[in-house]
Design a protein around this motif. Structure first.
Motif, PDB file in Angstrom:
ATOM      1  N   LEU A  62      -3.293  -3.613   0.744  1.00 25.13           N
ATOM      2  CA  LEU A  62      -3.390  -2.166   0.914  1.00 25.13           C
ATOM      3  C   LEU A  62      -2.649  -1.386  -0.169  1.00 25.13           C
ATOM      4  O   LEU A  62      -1.514  -1.724  -0.521  1.00 25.13           O
ATOM      5  CB  LEU A  62      -2.855  -1.777   2.292  1.00 25.13           C
ATOM      6  N   ILE A  63      -3.288  -0.337  -0.646  1.00 27.79           N
ATOM      7  CA  ILE A  63      -2.722   0.496  -1.694  1.00 27.79           C
ATOM      8  C   ILE A  63      -1.396   1.111  -1.237  1.00 27.79           C
ATOM      9  O   ILE A  63      -1.234   1.494  -0.080  1.00 27.79           O
ATOM     10  CB  ILE A  63      -3.728   1.597  -2.111  1.00 27.79           C
ATOM     11  N   GLY A  64      -0.435   1.155  -2.143  1.00 34.88           N
ATOM     12  CA  GLY A  64       0.861   1.764  -1.869  1.00 34.88           C
ATOM     13  C   GLY A  64       1.870   0.836  -1.211  1.00 34.88           C
ATOM     14  O   GLY A  64       3.039   1.183  -1.101  1.00 34.88           O
ATOM     15  N   LYS A  65       1.437  -0.326  -0.789  1.00 36.91           N
ATOM     16  CA  LYS A  65       2.353  -1.281  -0.144  1.00 36.91           C
ATOM     17  C   LYS A  65       2.984  -2.180  -1.198  1.00 36.91           C
ATOM     18  O   LYS A  65       2.377  -2.504  -2.202  1.00 36.91           O
ATOM     19  CB  LYS A  65       1.624  -2.158   0.882  1.00 36.91           C
ATOM     20  N   ASP A  72      12.448 -13.152  -1.977  1.00 37.28           N
ATOM     21  CA  ASP A  72      12.652 -11.788  -2.475  1.00 37.28           C
ATOM     22  C   ASP A  72      12.952 -11.759  -3.969  1.00 37.28           C
ATOM     23  O   ASP A  72      13.767 -10.986  -4.447  1.00 37.28           O
ATOM     24  CB  ASP A  72      13.756 -11.083  -1.673  1.00 37.28           C
ATOM     25  N   THR A  73      12.275 -12.643  -4.730  1.00 36.64           N
ATOM     26  CA  THR A  73      12.443 -12.668  -6.182  1.00 36.64           C
ATOM     27  C   THR A  73      11.254 -12.055  -6.904  1.00 36.64           C
ATOM     28  O   THR A  73      11.362 -11.671  -8.056  1.00 36.64           O
ATOM     29  CB  THR A  73      12.638 -14.108  -6.697  1.00 36.64           C
ATOM     30  N   LEU A  74      10.115 -11.960  -6.211  1.00 30.91           N
ATOM     31  CA  LEU A  74       8.905 -11.378  -6.781  1.00 30.91           C
ATOM     32  C   LEU A  74       8.514 -10.181  -5.937  1.00 30.91           C
ATOM     33  O   LEU A  74       8.479 -10.267  -4.702  1.00 30.91           O
ATOM     34  CB  LEU A  74       7.760 -12.401  -6.783  1.00 30.91           C
ATOM     35  N   GLU A  75       8.241  -9.066  -6.589  1.00 32.55           N
ATOM     36  CA  GLU A  75       7.800  -7.862  -5.879  1.00 32.55           C
ATOM     37  C   GLU A  75       6.626  -7.258  -6.620  1.00 32.55           C
ATOM     38  O   GLU A  75       6.681  -7.052  -7.837  1.00 32.55           O
ATOM     39  CB  GLU A  75       8.934  -6.848  -5.781  1.00 32.55           C
ATOM     40  N   LEU A  76       5.549  -6.982  -5.891  1.00 33.41           N
ATOM     41  CA  LEU A  76       4.338  -6.392  -6.445  1.00 33.41           C
ATOM     42  C   LEU A  76       4.032  -5.096  -5.706  1.00 33.41           C
ATOM     43  O   LEU A  76       4.216  -5.011  -4.496  1.00 33.41           O
ATOM     44  CB  LEU A  76       3.144  -7.340  -6.272  1.00 33.41           C
ATOM     45  N   LEU A  77       3.555  -4.086  -6.425  1.00 37.43           N
ATOM     46  CA  LEU A  77       3.122  -2.829  -5.830  1.00 37.43           C
ATOM     47  C   LEU A  77       1.610  -2.766  -5.953  1.00 37.43           C
ATOM     48  O   LEU A  77       1.061  -2.844  -7.061  1.00 37.43           O
ATOM     49  CB  LEU A  77       3.753  -1.639  -6.553  1.00 37.43           C
ATOM     50  N   CYS A  78       0.921  -2.634  -4.827  1.00 36.71           N
ATOM     51  CA  CYS A  78      -0.534  -2.572  -4.830  1.00 36.71           C
ATOM     52  C   CYS A  78      -0.979  -1.178  -5.280  1.00 36.71           C
ATOM     53  O   CYS A  78      -0.597  -0.174  -4.683  1.00 36.71           O
ATOM     54  CB  CYS A  78      -1.067  -2.888  -3.439  1.00 36.71           C
ATOM     55  N   THR A  79      -1.817  -1.124  -6.328  1.00 40.19           N
ATOM     56  CA  THR A  79      -2.304   0.151  -6.845  1.00 40.19           C
ATOM     57  C   THR A  79      -3.776   0.388  -6.533  1.00 40.19           C
ATOM     58  O   THR A  79      -4.274   1.479  -6.752  1.00 40.19           O
ATOM     59  CB  THR A  79      -2.079   0.250  -8.366  1.00 40.19           C
ATOM     60  N   ALA A  94       4.509 -11.145   1.746  1.00 40.14           N
ATOM     61  CA  ALA A  94       4.586 -10.280   2.918  1.00 40.14           C
ATOM     62  C   ALA A  94       4.788  -8.831   2.479  1.00 40.14           C
ATOM     63  O   ALA A  94       5.338  -8.556   1.413  1.00 40.14           O
ATOM     64  CB  ALA A  94       5.755 -10.706   3.808  1.00 40.14           C
ATOM     65  N   VAL A  95       4.341  -7.915   3.327  1.00 41.24           N
ATOM     66  CA  VAL A  95       4.574  -6.494   3.066  1.00 41.24           C
ATOM     67  C   VAL A  95       6.068  -6.245   3.199  1.00 41.24           C
ATOM     68  O   VAL A  95       6.696  -6.626   4.182  1.00 41.24           O
ATOM     69  CB  VAL A  95       3.782  -5.613   4.051  1.00 41.24           C
ATOM     70  N   LYS A  96       6.638  -5.604   2.187  1.00 41.30           N
ATOM     71  CA  LYS A  96       8.066  -5.293   2.204  1.00 41.30           C
ATOM     72  C   LYS A  96       8.307  -4.145   3.184  1.00 41.30           C
ATOM     73  O   LYS A  96       7.661  -3.086   3.086  1.00 41.30           O
ATOM     74  CB  LYS A  96       8.530  -4.905   0.796  1.00 41.30           C
TER      75      LYS A  96
END
Length: 105
Positions: A62-65, A72-79, A94-96
């Motif tokens: 989902l966008i914005g998640k 907790d070493t990799l973080e991606l932002l869905c655009t 997992a969704v942060k």
């Protein structure tokens, strides 16, 4: 399409090779050797990705998640939303959860 994305770095824009899912790498481990995948397929640089969604499928990403790995070493932002779940090294992301704001008494 181009070759699979190299080791991810913050600021990299990646996209699913099979749907419209797009992400920006916010944080990545320096020794990231595992692939980032969407729906079981390795993600590619965003400029090499398709822009169409398979018809009739609801988005899984989902966008914005923000999505993070268990360590907790990799973080991606869905655009851009799309089908397929995000994984890193075969493990689901997992969704942060949002940060709790301090109480304003």
């Amino acid at each position: 399409m181009g070759s699979p994305a190299p080791t991810p770095r913050p600021g990299d824009q990646l996209a699913s090779a099979t749907s419209t899912t797009r992400v920006i790498v916010i944080r990545a481990p320096q020794d990231a050797a595992s692939p980032i995948e969407c729906g079981g397929t390795r993600m590619v640089p965003a400029q090499d990705a398709p822009t169409t969604q398979p018809p009739g499928e609801a988005p899984d990403t989902l966008i914005g998640k923000r999505y993070v790995d268990a360590a907790d070493t990799l973080e991606l932002l869905c655009t851009a939303s799309g089908t397929g779940h995000l994984t890193y090294g075969g493990q689901p992301l997992a969704v942060k959860p949002p940060k709790a704001l301090p109480a304003s008494d």
